[in-house]
Design a protein around this motif. Structure first.
Motif, mmCIF file in Angstrom:
data_model
loop_
_atom_site.group_PDB
_atom_site.id
_atom_site.type_symbol
_atom_site.label_atom_id
_atom_site.label_comp_id
_atom_site.label_asym_id
_atom_site.label_seq_id
_atom_site.Cartn_x
_atom_site.Cartn_y
_atom_site.Cartn_z
ATOM 1 N N MET A 136 0.744 -1.230 -0.001
ATOM 2 C CA MET A 136 0.474 0.029 0.345
ATOM 3 C C MET A 136 1.048 1.408 -0.073
ATOM 4 O O MET A 136 0.820 1.989 -0.714
ATOM 5 C CB MET A 136 -1.006 0.100 0.920
ATOM 6 N N PRO A 137 1.851 1.588 0.193
ATOM 7 C CA PRO A 137 2.953 2.549 0.904
ATOM 8 C C PRO A 137 3.514 2.665 -0.515
ATOM 9 O O PRO A 137 3.844 4.110 -1.294
ATOM 10 C CB PRO A 137 3.815 2.804 1.793
ATOM 11 N N TYR A 138 3.461 1.397 -1.384
ATOM 12 C CA TYR A 138 4.135 2.041 -2.679
ATOM 13 C C TYR A 138 2.920 2.194 -3.237
ATOM 14 O O TYR A 138 3.086 3.316 -4.839
ATOM 15 C CB TYR A 138 4.470 0.887 -3.056
ATOM 16 N N ILE A 139 2.166 2.112 -3.443
ATOM 17 C CA ILE A 139 0.455 2.437 -4.744
ATOM 18 C C ILE A 139 0.278 3.424 -3.719
ATOM 19 O O ILE A 139 -0.611 4.478 -4.762
ATOM 20 C CB ILE A 139 -0.816 1.103 -3.901
ATOM 21 N N MET A 140 0.370 3.875 -2.964
ATOM 22 C CA MET A 140 -0.323 5.371 -2.342
ATOM 23 C C MET A 140 1.252 6.607 -3.371
ATOM 24 O O MET A 140 0.514 7.586 -3.485
ATOM 25 C CB MET A 140 0.045 5.148 -0.850
ATOM 26 N N SER A 141 2.081 5.955 -3.403
ATOM 27 C CA SER A 141 2.944 6.613 -4.245
ATOM 28 C C SER A 141 2.708 7.241 -5.159
ATOM 29 O O SER A 141 2.601 8.394 -5.781
ATOM 30 C CB SER A 141 4.857 6.135 -3.702
ATOM 31 N N GLY A 142 2.299 6.255 -5.970
ATOM 32 C CA GLY A 142 1.785 6.485 -7.426
ATOM 33 C C GLY A 142 0.732 6.953 -7.637
ATOM 34 O O GLY A 142 0.367 7.899 -8.267
ATOM 35 N N ILE A 143 -0.508 6.586 -6.265
ATOM 36 C CA ILE A 143 -1.676 7.781 -6.483
ATOM 37 C C ILE A 143 -1.392 8.687 -6.735
ATOM 38 O O ILE A 143 -2.003 9.850 -6.948
ATOM 39 C CB ILE A 143 -3.191 7.447 -5.486
ATOM 40 N N GLU A 203 -0.080 8.791 3.145
ATOM 41 C CA GLU A 203 1.229 8.231 2.182
ATOM 42 C C GLU A 203 2.266 7.831 4.150
ATOM 43 O O GLU A 203 2.750 6.448 4.205
ATOM 44 C CB GLU A 203 2.129 8.682 1.717
ATOM 45 N N LYS A 204 2.714 8.553 4.766
ATOM 46 C CA LYS A 204 3.543 8.669 6.120
ATOM 47 C C LYS A 204 2.594 7.759 6.839
ATOM 48 O O LYS A 204 3.697 7.649 7.444
ATOM 49 C CB LYS A 204 3.910 9.963 5.776
ATOM 50 N N LYS A 205 1.514 8.146 7.058
ATOM 51 C CA LYS A 205 1.358 7.465 8.084
ATOM 52 C C LYS A 205 0.692 5.422 8.040
ATOM 53 O O LYS A 205 1.141 5.441 8.856
ATOM 54 C CB LYS A 205 -0.588 8.097 8.195
ATOM 55 N N ILE A 206 0.878 5.818 6.255
ATOM 56 C CA ILE A 206 0.644 4.644 6.027
ATOM 57 C C ILE A 206 2.227 3.509 6.603
ATOM 58 O O ILE A 206 1.840 2.218 6.238
ATOM 59 C CB ILE A 206 0.624 3.997 4.801
#
Length: 210
Positions: A136-143, A203-206
């Motif tokens: 999820m953190p990497y997915i959030m980075s893309g989003i 993203e940081k929280k994730i």
């Protein structure tokens, strides 16, 4: 009318344009996530190599087409207004979300998956309880990256009648209203910065929760 009073004198128009801009961008990114994230996960699970090539080739083609050209191509198919604008932005959102999702799942340590299998986790349990939280953190980075791009590109949507802050910028250019152009451009920039900040916090929280 100067560069400061424009924000109060045209506040109604600016707020409406801002809300339209947020709506257009949000729908495009949400639709992109709905398609690209499951597709990225599927590509990591299938061993059919040509499927990978087709998926990334198609999304890469959409990414490389100039935005104005893509908007123009959609007019004969979808007309003008919100639908073709959202469609174009949705197509632009696919590649970065797909690429980050695919890379995130591919980077998961196979030993973690094997351990989960040994503990009796089903494929769905492994996906939602182990793999997705790790990815999820990497997915959030893309989003996050995609959302900023979409907010920027959405200013061009006004060229096919979709509204948004671009409508005020183009309208201001038509009558050479520099304060209006300035106000709409500043709000667009602030929207991108605030959105980037909010998604950065999420993203940081994730990452911290990992």
């Amino acid at each position: 009318m100067d560069y400061l009073t424009i924000f109060t004198e045209r506040s109604g128009d600016l707020i409406n344009a801002l809300l339209e801009h947020i709506l257009i961008s949000s729908i495009a990114v949400i639709l992109g996530c709905i398609l690209a994230i499951p597709l990225g996960i599927f590509l990591t699970k299938t061993s059919i190599r040509w499927v990978h090539s087709v998926a990334f080739t198609i999304t890469n083609i959409f990414q490389t087409i100039p935005s104005l050209a893509l908007l123009a191509m959609l007019i004969p198919l979808l007309g003008i207004g919100l639908v073709p604008a959202i469609t174009a932005l949705f197509l632009y959102s696919l590649l970065p979300i797909l690429r980050n999702t695919y890379a995130a799942f591919e980077s998961i340590d196979p030993e973690i998956i094997q351990s989960a299998k040994g503990m009796g986790y089903s494929s769905m349990q492994r996906l939602f309880q182990i793999e997705l939280p790790i990815a999820m953190p990497y997915i959030m980075s893309g989003i996050r990256l995609t959302t900023i791009y979409i907010i920027s590109w959405a200013t061009l949507a006004t060229l096919i009648g979709a509204g948004g802050l671009g409508q005020l910028i183009i309208g201001g250019l038509g009558v050479y209203n520099k304060p209006l152009i300035f106000a709409a451009a500043v709000i667009s920039m602030v929207l991108a910065l605030i959105t980037d900040f909010i998604l950065g916090v999420v993203e940081k929280k994730i990452f911290d929760r990992k």
